[in-house]
Design a protein around this motif. Structure first.
Motif, PDB file in Angstrom:
ATOM      1  N   VAL A  67     -10.199  -7.946 -13.033  1.00  0.00           N
ATOM      2  CA  VAL A  67     -10.447  -6.878 -12.054  1.00  0.00           C
ATOM      3  C   VAL A  67     -11.425  -7.357 -10.981  1.00  0.00           C
ATOM      4  O   VAL A  67     -12.508  -7.860 -11.292  1.00  0.00           O
ATOM      5  CB  VAL A  67     -10.985  -5.611 -12.751  1.00  0.00           C
ATOM      6  N   SER A  68     -11.027  -7.193  -9.741  1.00  0.00           N
ATOM      7  CA  SER A  68     -11.900  -7.488  -8.593  1.00  0.00           C
ATOM      8  C   SER A  68     -11.941  -6.278  -7.676  1.00  0.00           C
ATOM      9  O   SER A  68     -11.010  -5.454  -7.660  1.00  0.00           O
ATOM     10  CB  SER A  68     -11.393  -8.708  -7.810  1.00  0.00           C
ATOM     11  N   LYS A  69     -13.033  -6.157  -6.922  1.00  0.00           N
ATOM     12  CA  LYS A  69     -13.183  -5.040  -5.994  1.00  0.00           C
ATOM     13  C   LYS A  69     -13.922  -5.514  -4.753  1.00  0.00           C
ATOM     14  O   LYS A  69     -15.016  -6.085  -4.851  1.00  0.00           O
ATOM     15  CB  LYS A  69     -13.964  -3.893  -6.657  1.00  0.00           C
ATOM     16  N   THR A  70     -13.320  -5.303  -3.592  1.00  0.00           N
ATOM     17  CA  THR A  70     -13.926  -5.660  -2.319  1.00  0.00           C
ATOM     18  C   THR A  70     -14.029  -4.417  -1.448  1.00  0.00           C
ATOM     19  O   THR A  70     -13.067  -3.636  -1.349  1.00  0.00           O
ATOM     20  CB  THR A  70     -13.090  -6.734  -1.591  1.00  0.00           C
ATOM     21  N   TYR A  71     -15.189  -4.214  -0.841  1.00  0.00           N
ATOM     22  CA  TYR A  71     -15.379  -3.119   0.113  1.00  0.00           C
ATOM     23  C   TYR A  71     -15.307  -3.692   1.517  1.00  0.00           C
ATOM     24  O   TYR A  71     -15.953  -4.698   1.827  1.00  0.00           O
ATOM     25  CB  TYR A  71     -16.716  -2.420  -0.117  1.00  0.00           C
ATOM     26  N   LYS A 111     -15.762  -9.584  -9.183  1.00  0.00           N
ATOM     27  CA  LYS A 111     -14.779 -10.658  -9.146  1.00  0.00           C
ATOM     28  C   LYS A 111     -14.316 -11.023 -10.550  1.00  0.00           C
ATOM     29  O   LYS A 111     -15.127 -11.377 -11.417  1.00  0.00           O
ATOM     30  CB  LYS A 111     -15.373 -11.896  -8.465  1.00  0.00           C
ATOM     31  N   THR A 124     -20.405  -0.024  -9.530  1.00  0.00           N
ATOM     32  CA  THR A 124     -18.999  -0.201  -9.197  1.00  0.00           C
ATOM     33  C   THR A 124     -18.177  -0.408 -10.458  1.00  0.00           C
ATOM     34  O   THR A 124     -17.099   0.178 -10.627  1.00  0.00           O
ATOM     35  CB  THR A 124     -18.815  -1.401  -8.247  1.00  0.00           C
ATOM     36  N   LEU A 178     -15.189   2.025 -11.921  1.00  0.00           N
ATOM     37  CA  LEU A 178     -13.842   1.538 -12.224  1.00  0.00           C
ATOM     38  C   LEU A 178     -13.449   1.871 -13.655  1.00  0.00           C
ATOM     39  O   LEU A 178     -12.318   2.288 -13.928  1.00  0.00           O
ATOM     40  CB  LEU A 178     -13.766   0.028 -11.996  1.00  0.00           C
ATOM     41  N   ASP A 202     -12.851   4.912  -9.141  1.00  0.00           N
ATOM     42  CA  ASP A 202     -12.577   3.985  -8.059  1.00  0.00           C
ATOM     43  C   ASP A 202     -11.343   3.175  -8.419  1.00  0.00           C
ATOM     44  O   ASP A 202     -10.935   3.116  -9.581  1.00  0.00           O
ATOM     45  CB  ASP A 202     -13.786   3.066  -7.837  1.00  0.00           C
ATOM     46  N   PRO A 211      -9.351  -0.502  -8.377  1.00  0.00           N
ATOM     47  CA  PRO A 211      -9.580  -1.944  -8.234  1.00  0.00           C
ATOM     48  C   PRO A 211      -8.759  -2.533  -7.094  1.00  0.00           C
ATOM     49  O   PRO A 211      -7.655  -2.062  -6.801  1.00  0.00           O
ATOM     50  CB  PRO A 211      -9.131  -2.504  -9.586  1.00  0.00           C
ATOM     51  N   GLY A 212      -9.313  -3.579  -6.464  1.00  0.00           N
ATOM     52  CA  GLY A 212      -8.543  -4.266  -5.441  1.00  0.00           C
ATOM     53  C   GLY A 212      -7.443  -5.117  -6.056  1.00  0.00           C
ATOM     54  O   GLY A 212      -6.362  -5.271  -5.490  1.00  0.00           O
ATOM     55  N   SER A 213      -7.721  -5.667  -7.239  1.00  0.00           N
ATOM     56  CA  SER A 213      -6.734  -6.439  -7.983  1.00  0.00           C
ATOM     57  C   SER A 213      -7.092  -6.381  -9.456  1.00  0.00           C
ATOM     58  O   SER A 213      -8.192  -5.987  -9.834  1.00  0.00           O
ATOM     59  CB  SER A 213      -6.699  -7.897  -7.495  1.00  0.00           C
TER      60      SER A 213
END
Length: 220
Positions: A7-11, A22, A46, A50, A55, A57-59
């Motif tokens: 799991v990754s997350k970018t704002y 990341k 964050t 998740l 929220d 996840p970005g991926s």
């Protein structure tokens, strides 16, 4: 119980892109008590958001009870969040114009329950956190520790499987903080899964496992 895989997350804003998390791989077992620690801005909250499906996840993938969360637009996710998770925040987030019993009852309004049952469940939750005599008070008539106990009652009123706590003792003095931690430990002993973000080393070591985050990644 809960599994995060890669799991990754970018704002993103118009000018800035911030990588918050990341390649997170994390498994939280049923009835486990996990503390999440790390410096400010490292991605702890964050990660908690998740885990609680607040929220997206970005991926990567998140699974709850063995079932991957496929679409965050689905009404099923909102129902899953409401029935599986209870949330406790550092700042209480109580509504000052409502009596504490009404604050506690709020999460049940999203369920198809008779009014009498909702009120009974709210009263039982208040009794559980030791505030049975304060049900008709308003939040601003209570101490900080009492307000956090109301927030815990609100979080557990729907009998969630997982309790997510973001710095639950951060705004409390040491005595009130101990009282709140005692409640969380008791809920854990009764079988509730607890995931807590904290800066407090003493509180963190009361958990069965500590997960440390640094610069958006899990570290040993």
């Amino acid at each position: 119980m809960i599994r995060l895989h890669q799991v990754s997350k970018t704002y993103r804003t118009d000018k800035v892109e911030t990588l918050a998390l990341k390649d997170i791989d994390l498994h939280i077992a049923k009835a486990e008590f996990v503390s999440i620690m790390g410096p400010s801005g490292c991605g702890k909250s964050t990660l908690l958001n998740l885990i609680g499906l607040l929220d997206v996840p970005g991926s990567g993938t998140i699974a709850v009870g063995g079932q991957p969360v496929a679409s965050y637009q689905d009404k099923h996710v909102a129902q899953l969040r409401n029935t599986t998770f209870g949330f406790i925040f550092q700042s209480f987030h109580l509504i000052n114009d409502l009596r504490v019993i009404d604050n506690v009852e709020l999460p049940l309004l999203y369920r198809d329950l008779p009014a009498k049952r909702r009120r009974r469940m709210a009263r039982e939750a208040m009794e559980k956190v030791g505030l049975g005599a304060r049900m008709d008070h308003y939040p601003n008539q209570l101490s900080g520790g009492q307000q956090q106990r109301v927030a815990i009652a609100r979080a557990i009123v729907g009998q969630p499987q997982v309790l997510l706590a973001d710095e639950p003792t951060g705004n409390l003095d040491s005595q009130m903080g101990r009282e709140v931690m005692d409640i969380l430990l008791q809920l854990h002993r009764e079988g509730t899964t607890v995931v807590m973000v904290t800066h407090n080393e003493h509180d963190a070591h009361l958990a069965s496992r500590i997960v440390r985050v640094f610069d958006g990644q899990l570290v040993a």
